[in-house]
Scaffold this motif. Sequence first.
Motif, PDB file in Angstrom:
ATOM      1  N   PHE A 232     -78.902  21.875 -49.548  1.00 39.73           N
ATOM      2  CA  PHE A 232     -77.879  20.482 -50.224  1.00 39.73           C
ATOM      3  C   PHE A 232     -78.749  19.325 -49.309  1.00 39.73           C
ATOM      4  O   PHE A 232     -79.067  18.189 -50.481  1.00 39.73           O
ATOM      5  CB  PHE A 232     -76.231  20.292 -48.964  1.00 39.73           C
ATOM      6  CG  PHE A 232     -75.750  20.895 -50.110  1.00 39.73           C
ATOM      7  CD1 PHE A 232     -73.962  19.701 -50.312  1.00 39.73           C
ATOM      8  CD2 PHE A 232     -75.426  21.846 -50.474  1.00 39.73           C
ATOM      9  CE1 PHE A 232     -73.457  19.639 -50.954  1.00 39.73           C
ATOM     10  CE2 PHE A 232     -73.403  22.790 -50.806  1.00 39.73           C
ATOM     11  CZ  PHE A 232     -71.940  21.681 -51.111  1.00 39.73           C
TER      12      PHE A 232
ATOM     13  N   VAL B 193     -70.288  18.178 -52.338  1.00 41.05           N
ATOM     14  CA  VAL B 193     -69.835  18.812 -51.377  1.00 41.05           C
ATOM     15  C   VAL B 193     -68.515  19.383 -51.552  1.00 41.05           C
ATOM     16  O   VAL B 193     -68.874  20.637 -50.946  1.00 41.05           O
ATOM     17  CB  VAL B 193     -69.747  17.762 -50.479  1.00 41.05           C
ATOM     18  CG1 VAL B 193     -69.085  17.896 -48.609  1.00 41.05           C
ATOM     19  CG2 VAL B 193     -71.124  17.315 -49.564  1.00 41.05           C
TER      20      VAL B 193
ATOM     21  N   ALA C 117     -67.917  19.552 -44.324  1.00 39.71           N
ATOM     22  CA  ALA C 117     -68.254  18.144 -44.925  1.00 39.71           C
ATOM     23  C   ALA C 117     -68.958  16.953 -44.574  1.00 39.71           C
ATOM     24  O   ALA C 117     -69.989  16.307 -45.219  1.00 39.71           O
ATOM     25  CB  ALA C 117     -66.425  17.839 -44.946  1.00 39.71           C
TER      26      ALA C 117
ATOM     27  N   LEU D 121     -72.451  19.133 -44.388  1.00 42.53           N
ATOM     28  CA  LEU D 121     -73.445  18.759 -45.900  1.00 42.53           C
ATOM     29  C   LEU D 121     -74.020  17.800 -46.386  1.00 42.53           C
ATOM     30  O   LEU D 121     -74.664  17.409 -46.814  1.00 42.53           O
ATOM     31  CB  LEU D 121     -72.717  19.730 -46.549  1.00 42.53           C
ATOM     32  CG  LEU D 121     -72.599  21.107 -45.974  1.00 42.53           C
ATOM     33  CD1 LEU D 121     -71.286  21.508 -47.085  1.00 42.53           C
ATOM     34  CD2 LEU D 121     -73.579  21.988 -46.446  1.00 42.53           C
ATOM     35  N   THR D 122     -72.869  16.154 -46.069  1.00 41.78           N
ATOM     36  CA  THR D 122     -73.719  15.155 -46.560  1.00 41.78           C
ATOM     37  C   THR D 122     -74.457  14.871 -45.912  1.00 41.78           C
ATOM     38  O   THR D 122     -75.357  13.963 -46.779  1.00 41.78           O
ATOM     39  CB  THR D 122     -72.409  14.357 -46.291  1.00 41.78           C
ATOM     40  OG1 THR D 122     -70.754  14.440 -46.659  1.00 41.78           O
ATOM     41  CG2 THR D 122     -72.306  12.953 -46.423  1.00 41.78           C
TER      42      THR D 122
END
Length: 301
Positions: free
Chosen positions: A58, A71, A163, A166-167
């Motif tokens: 990512f 995501v 979440a 990964l962001t």
Amino acid sequence: MHFQLTDDQRALQAGLRDVLKGGGVEWSELVDVGLFTLRLPEADGGVGLGLPEAVLAFEEAGRALVPGPLVGTELAATLGLTGRAEVVRVPARGTLLVPHLPTLAQVLLLDDHELTVFGPETLDAEPARAVDPQTPLWRVTGPLPAPRQRLDPPTAHRIAAEATLLTAALQAGLAARTVADAVRYAQQREQFGQPIGAFQAVQHLCADMLARAELARVAVYAAAVSGDADEIAGAKLLADDAAVHGARDCLQVHGGMGFTWEASVHLLLKRAWAWEQACADRDRCLDQLATGLADGLAEHL
């Protein structure tokens, strides 16, 4: 914490960077390279890797400024759900906004201790103004219908933390992109008979961008290894700061050219703003850190 990438992890980075190089990658290509099934067991058609490898992937997607519900789709796959998906938190105030709604197969709605899955076709929504033209928004206007699925609190907590992480990885990649773009332009653009990168003010600007980007990167990597909720919140704060400030400084280096539609700098800033609000914004991350600090102090009293 000592963290050294393995040869396989470096190969994963290099392979994805090559696929995403130049932009314009199709969604089907992302599916084909296994971006959304990295953590699925091989028996289920996945690659069988872990959260650190997903973070590396990512990060590369953020560097390439790949649009779309990245995501949510990856996390939905870990729940056995197929198709495009978005992870959306119930806001503390205001209306619920869902990115990319018409293209989704699933909407994963996070409340404080609950995760529910909705079909996008069941949500009453209307288009809303979005800061990022590649991240269109829809405003939910009616009451929420009965969910397709309701998941337990431990699963909700895991999805919320992953979440956010990964962001943060997307933001770390975007921050690295801002440094590279600023340095490249500073080497090419000339003023007074020399590249603007020769001027000390521009050098200091780029150096500050690099320092923020590297700090964010190692924080995201460390959080991926530990999985600690407080470290994830801290990494998101650092990555958001590196991405937003990096995009602003990159625009400053580009000068008037940075404000034009022909340059991609404005997209960097708009995407950084969009990802800054995704999954866990500044207030939520600060609340997480404050709670963790209070709990830690209470244990020693």
